[in-house]
Structures are given as structure tokens and as C-alpha cells.
Design a protein around this motif. Structure first.
Motif, mmCIF file in Angstrom:
data_model
loop_
_atom_site.group_PDB
_atom_site.id
_atom_site.type_symbol
_atom_site.label_atom_id
_atom_site.label_comp_id
_atom_site.label_asym_id
_atom_site.label_seq_id
_atom_site.Cartn_x
_atom_site.Cartn_y
_atom_site.Cartn_z
ATOM 1 N N VAL A 225 17.649 55.628 18.202
ATOM 2 C CA VAL A 225 18.792 54.845 17.355
ATOM 3 C C VAL A 225 20.128 55.376 17.972
ATOM 4 C CG1 VAL A 225 19.503 54.001 15.414
ATOM 5 C CG2 VAL A 225 17.076 53.975 15.594
ATOM 6 N N THR A 226 20.396 56.299 17.536
ATOM 7 C CA THR A 226 21.662 57.043 18.172
ATOM 8 C C THR A 226 21.932 56.878 19.323
ATOM 9 O OG1 THR A 226 21.441 58.729 16.316
ATOM 10 C CG2 THR A 226 23.264 59.312 17.826
ATOM 11 N N LEU A 227 21.257 57.565 20.380
ATOM 12 C CA LEU A 227 21.397 57.193 21.980
ATOM 13 C C LEU A 227 21.749 55.732 22.303
ATOM 14 C CD1 LEU A 227 19.473 59.767 23.872
ATOM 15 C CD2 LEU A 227 21.695 59.804 23.308
ATOM 16 N N ASN A 228 21.015 54.820 21.812
ATOM 17 C CA ASN A 228 21.156 53.449 22.152
ATOM 18 C C ASN A 228 22.541 52.830 21.455
ATOM 19 O OD1 ASN A 228 18.624 52.894 23.603
ATOM 20 N ND2 ASN A 228 17.511 52.778 21.672
ATOM 21 N N HIS A 229 22.904 53.530 20.417
ATOM 22 C CA HIS A 229 24.186 52.920 19.933
ATOM 23 C C HIS A 229 25.344 53.538 20.660
ATOM 24 C CE1 HIS A 229 27.416 52.443 16.866
ATOM 25 N NE2 HIS A 229 27.588 53.700 17.025
ATOM 26 N N LEU A 230 25.068 54.764 21.078
ATOM 27 C CA LEU A 230 26.218 55.500 21.819
ATOM 28 C C LEU A 230 26.119 54.708 23.126
ATOM 29 C CD1 LEU A 230 25.637 59.288 20.882
ATOM 30 C CD2 LEU A 230 27.698 57.573 20.168
ATOM 31 N N VAL A 231 25.212 54.520 23.753
ATOM 32 C CA VAL A 231 25.178 53.824 25.161
ATOM 33 C C VAL A 231 25.806 52.268 24.890
ATOM 34 C CG1 VAL A 231 23.945 52.919 27.108
ATOM 35 C CG2 VAL A 231 23.370 55.167 26.021
ATOM 36 N N GLY B 85 15.210 60.571 30.761
ATOM 37 C CA GLY B 85 15.418 59.155 30.657
ATOM 38 C C GLY B 85 16.609 58.605 30.491
ATOM 39 N N PHE B 86 17.705 59.410 29.891
ATOM 40 C CA PHE B 86 18.783 58.936 29.478
ATOM 41 C C PHE B 86 19.917 59.691 30.340
ATOM 42 C CE2 PHE B 86 16.653 58.075 25.472
ATOM 43 C CZ PHE B 86 17.307 56.650 24.952
ATOM 44 N N GLU B 87 19.455 60.303 31.296
ATOM 45 C CA GLU B 87 20.495 61.075 32.089
ATOM 46 C C GLU B 87 21.656 60.214 32.763
ATOM 47 O OE1 GLU B 87 17.206 61.270 32.691
ATOM 48 O OE2 GLU B 87 16.546 63.202 31.781
ATOM 49 N N GLU B 88 20.914 59.050 33.233
ATOM 50 C CA GLU B 88 21.701 58.025 33.961
ATOM 51 C C GLU B 88 22.690 57.411 33.089
ATOM 52 O OE1 GLU B 88 21.830 58.164 37.114
ATOM 53 O OE2 GLU B 88 20.416 59.658 37.368
ATOM 54 N N GLU B 89 22.363 57.223 31.659
ATOM 55 C CA GLU B 89 23.190 56.506 30.808
ATOM 56 C C GLU B 89 24.325 57.202 30.096
ATOM 57 O OE1 GLU B 89 20.692 53.440 28.723
ATOM 58 O OE2 GLU B 89 18.960 54.508 29.627
ATOM 59 N N ILE B 90 23.866 58.441 29.708
ATOM 60 C CA ILE B 90 25.013 59.109 28.968
ATOM 61 C C ILE B 90 24.933 60.760 29.284
ATOM 62 C CG2 ILE B 90 23.309 59.417 27.164
ATOM 63 C CD1 ILE B 90 26.064 59.132 25.132
#
Length: 186
Positions: free
Chosen positions: A82-88, A109-114
Motif C-alpha cells: 500500500v505504501t509503495l503504491n501510494h508513493l509511486v 519489482g519496484f526498482e524501476e518505479e522508485i
């Protein structure tokens, strides 16, 4: 004459406290030094309040009384997702995460987004892309997670799968495929 540092919004990495555990309070203070946006897992909210910290965002909190101006975000996934999706979604470029245990599958999997740095009690963990190099003094140590087919310079591997810097100088990682995570002791 006093000097004041002006921090533009989102210039500093956000700080998400998933699980504080026995994290070093002095190091926590360093992560909070530039007043980042502070997000806290609802399960740790009371502990964070007891430290006198101002929480900006409460993640998956229940019916807790919250500080004035604290935003509450809820989601069907665990608080970290929830936190990562919010920050992205809010276009934050980076986040520091404090948690008890590093779980590669949770973060991959989040490396490209944040830009993501995960802190546990004893280490910091972060993704790198091929060609990553960093200057380190001799004796510095790294753990490498994931991709085992890589070339490194100025590192030697010991029996515990820990890589140690041979000489003061640059260390470089070369590999193919997705970013990999490395860990350094704190």
C-alpha cells in the motif's frame, strides 16, 4: 545570523517504518534529519508516537486516534505494498524503509518505479543495476542477493558467501538481467 535549510517537497527520500524492532535510535534520527515524509504501518503507530515523532501518513491503521494533519491510507494488500503504491502514485523518487527482516521477494519489482533502500537492525539493502560501482575501503563487506552470475572487481568471496573489498578503491558489479540487491552492514 542563522542558516536555515529549505527542503523542497519530495527532495528527500520518504521514510516508511514498517517494523521498528530494535532499530538504532541514533540512526533513525539521521534518517529523520531532513524532515522526510514519514509513513508508518498502523501496527507500529503507537510506538512511533511514543518516540515523539510527527507521522504524516498512517498506513492500514485501524480506529486509532491520529495526530492532527495525519493522512490515513488503506489498501487490500499488506502495508508495504500500500505504501509503495501510494508513493509511486504521488511521484516520490525515493523511499527509505525500516523493517525487521529483509525479504527479497517482497521488494523485487519496484526498482524501476522508485529508488528503494531497506534498513534492518544490522544492514542496509538496495538494488543495483549492472555497471554499478562505489568506492569502499578495504575490508568493507557486501552480501549479494539474487543473480549469482555476475562479475565483480576488487572483491573476494569468503566461505560465508560474504564479499569483501580487497583494496581501498572502487568496486564494480557487472551482470545481465534485472537489478540485483546488495546488502552492507550498518
Amino acid at each position: 545570523m542563522s542558516s536555515h535549510h529549505i527542503v523542497k517537497e519530495k527532495q528527500e527520500p520518504a521514510l516508511y517504518i514498517d517494523e521498528l524492532g530494535n532499530f538504532n535510535e541514533e540512526f533513525l534520527g539521521q534518517l529523520l534529519e531532513w524532515s522526510p515524509t514519514l509513513l508508518v504501518n498502523g501496527e507500529n503507530y503507537d510506538k512511533i508516537l511514543s518516540l515523539g515523532l510527527k507521522v504524516d501518513v498512517l498506513v492500514n491503521g485501524s480506529d486509532q486516534q491520529v495526530q492532527e494533519d495525519t493522512k490515513i491510507i488503506q489498501g487490500p494488500a499488506d502495508a508495504f505494498m500500500v505504501t509503495l503504491n501510494h508513493l509511486v502514485g504521488e511521484k516520490y523518487p525515493a523511499v527509505n524503509v525500516i523493517t525487521k527482516k529483509f525479504d527479497l521477494e517482497k521488494y523485487a519489482g519496484f526498482e524501476e518505479e522508485i529508488n528503494l533502500v531497506i534498513f534492518t537492525e544490522k544492514a542496509k539493502h538496495y538494488p543495483i543495476k549492472t555497471g554499478f560501482s562505489v568506492w569502499k575501503p578495504a575490508g568493507s563487506q557486501f552480501l549479494i542477493h539474487g543473480n549469482r552470475y555476475l562479475e565483480v572487481t576488487n572483491l573476494t568471496q569468503n566461505e560465508d558467501e560474504v564479499f569483501e573489498v580487497v583494496n581501498d578503491g572502487f568496486v564494480e558489479f557487472t551482470f545481465s538481467g534485472q537489478p540485483i540487491y546488495i546488502s552492507e552492514p550498518l
